[in-house]
Design a protein around this motif. Structure first.
Motif, short mmCIF file in Angstrom:
data_model
loop_
_atom_site.label_atom_id
_atom_site.label_comp_id
_atom_site.label_asym_id
_atom_site.label_seq_id
_atom_site.Cartn_x
_atom_site.Cartn_y
_atom_site.Cartn_z
N ILE A 143 0.66 -0.88 -0.05
CA ILE A 143 -0.06 0.15 -0.20
C ILE A 143 1.33 0.99 0.23
CG2 ILE A 143 -1.99 -1.25 0.98
CD1 ILE A 143 -1.24 -0.21 3.19
N ALA A 144 0.45 2.41 -0.21
CA ALA A 144 1.22 3.69 -0.77
C ALA A 144 0.11 5.08 0.32
CB ALA A 144 1.52 4.42 -1.94
N ILE A 145 1.25 6.32 0.32
CA ILE A 145 -0.35 7.30 0.90
C ILE A 145 0.13 7.77 -0.91
CG2 ILE A 145 -0.34 9.30 2.10
CD1 ILE A 145 2.06 7.36 4.27
N VAL A 146 -1.20 8.94 -0.92
CA VAL A 146 -1.36 9.17 -1.49
C VAL A 146 -1.88 10.96 -1.26
CG1 VAL A 146 -1.16 7.32 -3.83
CG2 VAL A 146 -3.37 8.26 -2.32
N SER A 147 -2.16 12.05 -1.82
CA SER A 147 -3.38 12.71 -1.70
C SER A 147 -3.34 13.04 -3.29
CB SER A 147 -1.97 14.02 -0.87
OG SER A 147 -1.07 15.11 -2.04
N LYS A 148 -4.88 14.39 -2.97
CA LYS A 148 -5.19 14.93 -3.71
C LYS A 148 -6.64 16.09 -3.06
CE LYS A 148 -9.02 11.78 -4.47
NZ LYS A 148 -9.95 11.24 -5.67
N ASN A 149 -5.81 17.31 -3.68
CA ASN A 149 -6.55 18.35 -3.07
C ASN A 149 -6.43 18.60 -1.63
OD1 ASN A 149 -8.36 18.71 -5.33
ND2 ASN A 149 -9.75 17.43 -4.73
N GLN A 150 -4.89 18.62 -1.37
CA GLN A 150 -4.28 18.70 -0.36
C GLN A 150 -4.85 18.07 0.44
OE1 GLN A 150 -4.56 23.20 0.10
NE2 GLN A 150 -2.41 23.33 -0.85
N LYS A 151 -5.50 16.72 0.37
CA LYS A 151 -6.16 15.27 1.51
C LYS A 151 -5.22 14.02 1.49
CE LYS A 151 -8.47 18.41 3.40
NZ LYS A 151 -8.16 18.92 5.35
N TYR A 152 -4.69 13.48 1.95
CA TYR A 152 -4.36 12.34 2.18
C TYR A 152 -5.07 11.37 2.64
CZ TYR A 152 0.15 14.99 1.94
OH TYR A 152 0.43 15.74 1.71
N GLY A 153 -4.63 10.01 1.29
CA GLY A 153 -5.36 8.46 1.48
C GLY A 153 -4.09 7.94 1.66
N ILE A 154 -4.92 6.55 1.49
CA ILE A 154 -3.78 5.37 1.40
C ILE A 154 -4.47 4.06 -0.38
CG2 ILE A 154 -2.85 3.08 1.98
CD1 ILE A 154 -3.01 4.29 4.33
N ILE A 155 -3.44 4.16 -0.79
CA ILE A 155 -4.26 3.45 -1.63
C ILE A 155 -2.91 1.81 -1.85
CG2 ILE A 155 -4.95 5.18 -3.62
CD1 ILE A 155 -2.11 4.35 -5.28
N ASP A 156 -3.95 0.88 -2.60
CA ASP A 156 -3.62 -0.31 -2.40
C ASP A 156 -2.64 -0.39 -4.57
OD1 ASP A 156 -5.53 -1.39 -4.21
OD2 ASP A 156 -6.99 -2.03 -3.13
N GLU A 157 -2.43 -2.65 -4.12
CA GLU A 157 -1.81 -2.01 -5.18
C GLU A 157 -2.93 -2.48 -6.06
OE1 GLU A 157 -0.94 -6.37 -5.91
OE2 GLU A 157 -0.73 -6.55 -3.83
N PHE A 158 -4.15 -2.07 -6.79
CA PHE A 158 -4.58 -2.00 -7.68
C PHE A 158 -5.50 -0.77 -7.78
CE2 PHE A 158 -5.42 -6.30 -5.12
CZ PHE A 158 -4.99 -7.23 -6.17
N GLY A 159 -4.72 0.11 -7.24
CA GLY A 159 -5.10 1.66 -6.98
C GLY A 159 -6.43 2.18 -6.28
N LYS A 160 -7.28 1.01 -5.48
CA LYS A 160 -8.24 0.75 -4.72
C LYS A 160 -7.46 2.21 -3.59
CE LYS A 160 -11.98 -0.87 -1.96
NZ LYS A 160 -12.53 -1.99 -1.88
N GLU A 161 -8.35 3.18 -3.56
CA GLU A 161 -8.65 4.02 -1.87
C GLU A 161 -8.67 2.93 -0.65
OE1 GLU A 161 -9.80 7.78 -2.11
OE2 GLU A 161 -8.43 8.58 -3.73
N VAL A 162 -8.20 2.27 -0.19
CA VAL A 162 -7.98 1.95 1.43
C VAL A 162 -8.81 2.67 2.33
CG1 VAL A 162 -7.81 -0.45 0.41
CG2 VAL A 162 -5.85 1.29 2.11
#
Length: 587
Positions: free
Chosen positions: A248-267
């Motif tokens: 999994i990896a930390i990502v951000s958009k619109n200056q807000k953060y979340g985490i995605i899995d290897e399928f690109g889904k936001e967990v």
């Protein structure tokens, strides 16, 4: 620095190591280190390779070869000192894929285990062969990849290149852009990427085995799978981290953060102000710490919420019986403390004003309603919460110093009284924090042992424990009847307790004053400057750059500089200039 060189650097830190060589019988050899040299003994301690011959010897490798440094050259020997690779190289690496990178006259090539040059010494970089059978090489400031026969699989035409340990893919750079190639030299993508990130995976590098490959193109990030197919579109997220070992990896958009899995889904939805891996034992932990507004949220290694709406948290380990488990201290938004386990289950209610670490112990110090006590992992009170203070010794957690009803005593780890509550103060002696204590009784200080036996009688109004720039941990500065002196940890007088002031600079310079006059003695109480001056100043040795010790002295209202033989070096110094110079040190 290559991975092999990192490993070698680590091995240099080892004083000894043991290696086995398989032949007709198994023998155990011990690597030994002397002063700037290394050698080997056999299992019985007999010298096999004496010290003094080799600057460095590596552990014996799986083929019985020993990487060796002799003088300014490097080679390989066996345990009997037979030369397997001649000492004619400026440097060598350990063998990787049965080849060692050799340096000679500023260039690099490869030798085999027989010492034969199999790839000519012609490259500009130290390198080694990866699992994919390729080595990254540089020549004429251009990069490419060769196989173990020296054949150029990817021609040396590129600005830069990169490879990882686990994957077959490699990357090369041309005109400021990166592309992927496979280990057979086939180009897999166009030169379109500004950046391609490799990821740490169990101390080995990978592009994709953690999940997805992080790439940047036209100032936008995206993620590719192992087939280099775009899984997370460029521009979907403003920032992104490499995938970790939990895929999994930390990502951000619109200056807000979340985490995605290897399928690109936001967990974990992109709704947090920040998400990060908090530091645990000087390294990045697996769990996540998210912030939202004025509170924090703990997430487990898979991004699942552990605990919500806390002000702060910390890592700890607690024992219950013979079992030790990881816990998290938490502080709620009202400032109260408790603890949860790794599943987010509350193990210590959030009710305490203070909650100190278990540190793998059975008990933790807590404060509740202004009083201190001890609790276990079940929140059972193991020592009453009715004490003014509790401190735990930091060295091995062997006891607790407790203040109750104005008196101080010590209980051991089993919570039994070790030193009776007969003292106004107790603190472990720096030089023996388990067995000796500076104690205060009836307003006077002395030293006792863990059974309460008196080592230094109670006769001092002040007693130092340890002073950073003092005479070491085996001494105490003491005050008695407003006079100062120095004693040993056994109570023996070093400097008699008869002086109005005492300034320690070094064992050779101790400035004392008595009856309004200043002088200088050594730690053996030998006088080097007579008690004839109204003031003596000295630049502390930590800051002084002068070879000869100089003392600034005041006599009959005038300042002079004298040496340690009481000889005048310079006289009639301006009073204000001298006193301003030393006001920082002596006031």
């Amino acid at each position: 620095m290559t991975q092999e060189r990192i490993i070698l650097g680590f091995l240099l830190l080892l004083i000894t190591s043991c290696s086995k060589i398989e032949n007709n019988s198994t023998k155990l050899y011990e690597r030994i280190m002397g002063q700037n040299s290394w050698g080997y003994n056999d299992g019985k301690g007999n010298v096999v390779i004496p010290l003094g011959k080799y600057k460095f010897l590596n552990p014996i490798d799986e083929k019985g070869m020993i990487y060796a440094n002799k003088g300014t050259k490097y080679g390989y020997i066996d345990i009997h000192e037979n030369i397997l690779v001649p000492f004619e190289y400026d440097d060598l690496t350990v063998f990787s894929q049965e080849l060692s990178c050799a340096k000679k006259n500023g260039k690099f090539g490869f030798i085999n285990r027989k010492g034969k040059i199999v790839i000519p010494i012609q490259f500009e970089n130290e390198t080694f062969f990866r699992k994919n059978g390729l080595a990254l090489v540089k020549k004429n400031d251009l990069y490419g990849f060769i196989d173990k026969k020296g054949k150029e699989i990817i021609p040396l035409l590129y600005q830069n290149a990169n490879q990882v340990i686990l994957d077959s893919l490699v990357t090369v750079k041309k005109q400021g852009k990166w592309a992927f190639f496979d280990s057979f030299g086939k180009q897999k993508t166009d030169f379109i990427y500004d950046e391609i990130a490799a990821t740490s995976f169990n101390y080995k590098d990978t592009f994709w085995k953690n999940g997805l490959i992080l790439v940047r193109k036209n100032r936008q990030i995206g993620y590719l799978d192992k087939n280099l197919k775009e899984v997370v579109a460029f521009g979907k997220y403003e920032t992104g981290d490499r995938f970790n070992s939990n895929r999994i990896a930390i990502v951000s958009k619109n200056q807000k953060y979340g985490i995605i899995d290897e399928f690109g889904k936001e967990v974990v939805k992109t709704e947090y102000d920040t998400i990060e891996h908090p530091e645990e034992s000087y390294r990045e932990s697996e769990i996540f710490l998210a912030k939202k507004g004025n509170y924090l949220i703990l997430l487990d290694k898979n991004g699942k919420k552990i605990y919500d709406k806390i002000k702060d948290f910390s890592f700890d380990h607690a024992s219950l019986g013979n079992k030790t488990q990881k816990i998290y201290h938490i502080q709620d938004l009202n400032g109260k403390y408790g603890a949860i386990n790794t599943k987010g289950e509350l193990v210590i209610p959030v009710m305490y004003d203070e909650f100190r670490d278990f540190r793998s112990n059975n008990n933790a110090i807590v404060k509740h309603k202004g009083k201190f006590g001890l609790v276990d992992l079940n929140n059972k009170i193991t020592y009453p919460i009715d004490n003014e203070e509790i401190e735990q010794n930091s060295r091995d957690l062997a006891f607790y110093i407790i203040k109750k009803n104005g008196k101080v005593g010590i209980i051991n780890k089993e919570l039994k009284t070790m030193i009776n509550f007969d003292y106004q103060d107790l603190q472990p002696c720096f030089y023996d924090q388990i067995n000796k204590f500076i104690a205060k009784q009836n307003g006077l200080y002395g030293v006792i042992d863990r059974l309460g036996g008196i080592i230094i009688p109670f006769q001092y109004t002040e007693m130092s424990n340890w002073v950073e720039y003092g005479p070491g941990s085996n001494f105490h500065f003491v005050t008695k009847d407003k006079k100062q002196g120095l004693i040993t940890k056994e109570g023996k007088t070093v400097i008699p307790v008869i002086y109005d002031s005492l300034f320690y600079d070094s064992d050779k310079i101790i400035i004392l004053s008595k009856n309004g006059k200043y002088g200088v003695v050594t730690i053996q109480n030998k006088q080097i400057i007579p008690f004839a001056y109204e003031k003596i100043y000295l630049e502390p040795s930590l800051f002084s750059k002068k070879k000869e010790t100089e003392f600034y002295v005041l006599k009959n209202g005038k300042y002079s500089i004298i040496n340690d033989k009481n000889e005048v070096i310079k006289s009639d110094l301006p009073k204000n200039e001298v006193e301003n110079k030393f006001s920082y040190y002596y006031n």
